[in-house]
Design a protein around this motif. Structure first.
Motif, PDB file in Angstrom:
ATOM      1  N   SER A   1      -1.721  -1.670  10.497  1.00  0.00           N
ATOM      2  CA  SER A   1      -0.405  -1.600  11.149  1.00  0.00           C
ATOM      3  C   SER A   1       0.471  -0.491  10.567  1.00  0.00           C
ATOM      4  O   SER A   1       1.418  -0.048  11.214  1.00  0.00           O
ATOM      5  N   ASP A   2       0.148  -0.003   9.369  1.00  0.00           N
ATOM      6  CA  ASP A   2       0.872   1.138   8.799  1.00  0.00           C
ATOM      7  C   ASP A   2       0.372   2.457   9.378  1.00  0.00           C
ATOM      8  O   ASP A   2       1.074   3.467   9.320  1.00  0.00           O
ATOM      9  N   LEU A   3      -0.835   2.448   9.899  1.00  0.00           N
ATOM     10  CA  LEU A   3      -1.473   3.675  10.382  1.00  0.00           C
ATOM     11  C   LEU A   3      -1.364   3.868  11.889  1.00  0.00           C
ATOM     12  O   LEU A   3      -1.279   4.995  12.362  1.00  0.00           O
TER      13      LEU A   3
ATOM     14  N   PRO B   1       1.259  -6.231  12.124  1.00  0.00           N
ATOM     15  CA  PRO B   1       0.732  -6.547  10.787  1.00  0.00           C
ATOM     16  C   PRO B   1       0.085  -7.932  10.847  1.00  0.00           C
ATOM     17  O   PRO B   1       0.668  -8.860  11.387  1.00  0.00           O
TER      18      PRO B   1
ATOM     19  N   LYS C   1      -4.343  -2.133   6.065  1.00  0.00           N
ATOM     20  CA  LYS C   1      -3.227  -1.207   6.297  1.00  0.00           C
ATOM     21  C   LYS C   1      -3.135  -0.725   7.749  1.00  0.00           C
ATOM     22  O   LYS C   1      -2.365   0.183   8.050  1.00  0.00           O
TER      23      LYS C   1
END
Length: 159
Positions: free
Chosen positions: A70-72, A78, A68
């Motif tokens: 790239s979400d953080l 990603p 995760k």
């Protein structure tokens, strides 16, 4: 110092275009430590924690965190990781747990942030699971140990 690649010619943040880069095998290993009371470490290593296997949960949390990343972290690509390994080693003489996270892929950008995120989140998970019995735990010494692959080649920390 090299130019910062996450800033465009106007000084604005942007995601780096890696489209023209070659696909290479890339690996990164990072570590983090968490220091605690001797009784807390003994409770974990002896399997006496009421919440269950602290290290197993921390390992899974580290793996999920790498996936995760790239979400953080803003502007982080990603990635299709091919391997994530989180190793957790208690060091009773130092009342410390050392977490080592290694991430790999065949791609156009490095996996340093994924490894650092995995190590950090694994340490935070240990803190979260044990905070009821030891609020004074200290997370620290989070660092990149090595990265292999890509245009810049191999880098190994001087530790």
């Amino acid at each position: 110092m090299n130019n910062l690649t996450h800033l465009n010619e106007n000084g604005e943040a942007h995601m780096v275009d890696v489209g023209g880069k070659d696909i290479t095998h890339r690996t990164a290993t990072a570590s983090s430590t968490i220091t605690m009371q001797p009784e807390t470490l003994a409770m974990i290593t002896e399997g006496k924690h009421k919440k269950g296997d602290v290290f197993a949960v921390a390992r899974i949390a580290g793996i999920q965190a790498a996936k995760k990343c790239s979400d953080l972290i803003p502007l982080c690509h990603p990635l299709m990781l091919t391997k994530i390994a989180v190793e957790i080693q208690p060091q009773p003489k130092k009342n410390t747990v050392v977490i080592r996270a290694t991430c790999q892929l065949d791609g156009k950008t490095g996996v340093e942030m994924e490894a650092l995120t995995a190590a950090s989140i694994a340490a935070l998970t240990i803190y979260d699971m044990c905070k009821a019995v030891d609020k004074g735990m200290i997370i620290g010494d989070t660092k990149l140990l090595e990265k292999i692959g890509g245009k810049s080649g191999t880098w190994i920390a001087n530790v």
